[in-house]
Design a protein around this motif. Structure first.
Motif, PDB file in Angstrom:
ATOM      1  N   LYS A  37       0.841  -1.208   0.000  1.00 29.62           N
ATOM      2  CA  LYS A  37       0.000   0.000   0.000  1.00 29.62           C
ATOM      3  C   LYS A  37       0.879   1.262   0.000  1.00 29.62           C
ATOM      4  O   LYS A  37       2.082   1.186  -0.191  1.00 29.62           O
ATOM      5  N   ASN A  38       0.259   2.428   0.208  1.00 34.21           N
ATOM      6  CA  ASN A  38       0.987   3.703   0.174  1.00 34.21           C
ATOM      7  C   ASN A  38       1.883   3.802  -1.069  1.00 34.21           C
ATOM      8  O   ASN A  38       3.084   4.043  -0.980  1.00 34.21           O
ATOM      9  N   VAL A  39       1.291   3.592  -2.247  1.00 36.81           N
ATOM     10  CA  VAL A  39       2.054   3.485  -3.491  1.00 36.81           C
ATOM     11  C   VAL A  39       2.876   4.740  -3.769  1.00 36.81           C
ATOM     12  O   VAL A  39       4.078   4.662  -4.068  1.00 36.81           O
ATOM     13  N   PHE A  40       2.264   5.907  -3.671  1.00 36.56           N
ATOM     14  CA  PHE A  40       2.976   7.138  -4.002  1.00 36.56           C
ATOM     15  C   PHE A  40       4.150   7.364  -3.056  1.00 36.56           C
ATOM     16  O   PHE A  40       5.246   7.740  -3.480  1.00 36.56           O
ATOM     17  N   LYS A  41       3.948   7.134  -1.785  1.00 40.50           N
ATOM     18  CA  LYS A  41       5.029   7.284  -0.809  1.00 40.50           C
ATOM     19  C   LYS A  41       6.141   6.268  -1.075  1.00 40.50           C
ATOM     20  O   LYS A  41       7.337   6.597  -0.999  1.00 40.50           O
ATOM     21  N   SER A  42       5.762   5.040  -1.392  1.00 42.50           N
ATOM     22  CA  SER A  42       6.759   3.992  -1.659  1.00 42.50           C
ATOM     23  C   SER A  42       7.592   4.326  -2.881  1.00 42.50           C
ATOM     24  O   SER A  42       8.813   4.138  -2.892  1.00 42.50           O
ATOM     25  N   VAL A  43       6.947   4.827  -3.932  1.00 44.28           N
ATOM     26  CA  VAL A  43       7.682   5.225  -5.137  1.00 44.28           C
ATOM     27  C   VAL A  43       8.605   6.402  -4.825  1.00 44.28           C
ATOM     28  O   VAL A  43       9.764   6.435  -5.269  1.00 44.28           O
TER      29      VAL A  43
END
Length: 328
Positions: A37-43
């Motif tokens: 989850k938290n795709v934008f933060k992970s990217v």
């Protein structure tokens, strides 16, 4: 290679777990980090730090997440996309220099998925000049001319590819379909040329670090060298230097193989290894207890190479021998 896997759903997390387990067994992959989850933060956290990002999600989410980070096909990481049922693995970004196309084939074989690759050279069964650079550890000069070389390949024109016999291991049937191959021992690099547009590929410096048990037999060291080179898809003669710690400088099994391949052995002082701090190097409790250092083959390989070198083959044990390889 450092890989980040980002999943969204529970199904995706199961695929992520499977990939992490399989990829962690590959010695050319230094680390696999999972994000859920938290795709934008992970990217945001991984785009400039990882060599490859694998997103297990809908394409729209991943495209929006990476959009603001994308800069150049010469520096962007490979980005792959996997759907929640693992039906398809898609090469999304940096297919050639980032290695996404080759990684897509590899990941799809793990998941028993269909690989999806859309770059023009690949779909026309041609080998892009930037793919050669990534696949076989070359630095690429004149990147502005890549487009001329690859466009000619797509248009079924034979591009001149000049190289010495020492680098002829890169030649296979696909390369012969793409290039007019010229062997010339007066050079030690590769030149691709058409209509006055040249791209030059210069071999990166590869250093193999070796650690071994005391009085290790010569044949065991030879086997370890051969096994590592097969995984890297290079011949042993492609290794520029061997390296080891000073406590192993008289180890016959190592010295015999250095002579066999007619290479130089770089001896690294144990104090340098003890004071060497690099997060790519692993930690061995046994080696620390015996010699007071975290390891031998990885730091020896990196210290014997250039300052900006990094591991392309992490420490791997072969029956009493440890091997690591760095590239500049």
């Amino acid at each position: 290679m450092n890989i980040a896997i980002i999943s969204v759903t529970n199904q995706g997390k199961e695929i992520s777990d499977k990939l992490c387990e399989e990829l962690s067994e590959n010695p050319t992959i230094l680390s696999v980090t999972q994000y859920h989850k938290n795709v934008f933060k992970s990217v945001d956290e991984t785009f400039d730090k990882c060599d490859c990002i694998i997103g297990i999600m809908a394409s729209g989410i991943m495209i929006r997440a990476i959009a603001s980070h994308v800069e150049s096909k010469l520096s962007d990481p490979a980005v792959l996309l996997v759907d929640d049922n693992a039906n398809f693995v898609i090469s999304l970004l940096s297919g050639h220099m980032g290695g996404a196309n080759d990684l897509t084939q590899y990941i799809s074989s793990i998941l028993d998925s269909t690989p999806v690759i859309t770059t023009s050279t690949d779909v026309n069964n041609r080998v892009g000049i930037d793919s050669i650079a990534k696949r076989y550890y070359f630095n690429l000069e004149n990147p502005k001319n890549i487009k001329f070389i690859n466009k000619a390949l797509v248009n079924n024109r034979l591009v001149n590819l000049t190289l010495p016999h020492s680098l002829d291991y890169i030649i296979d049937d696909n390369l012969r379909k793409s290039y007019n191959i010229i062997l010339d021992n007066d050079i030690n690099y590769v030149i691709a040329e058409i209509d006055g547009h040249e791209v030059i590929l210069r071999p990166k410096k590869l250093v193999m670090g070796i650690g071994a048990r005391r009085d290790i037999p010569t044949q065991k060291v030879y086997y370890a060298i051969i096994q590592a080179c097969e995984i890297l898809k290079i011949p042993p003669n492609r290794i520029d230097f061997f390296a080891t710690a000073d406590i192993k400088s008289n180890e016959k099994g190592i010295l015999d193989n250095v002579d066999r391949f007619n290479k130089e052995l770089i001896i690294i002082d144990m104090d340098r290894i003890k004071n060497f701090d690099n997060n790519e190097c692993s930690h061995s409790d046994f080696v620390m207890k015996q010699f007071g250092v975290k390891g031998v083959c990885e730091p020896a390989s990196l210290l014997a190479n250039d300052n900006n070198s990094h591991l392309i083959f992490r420490k791997t044990a072969y029956n009493g021998v440890t091997i690591a390889v760095s590239s500049n």
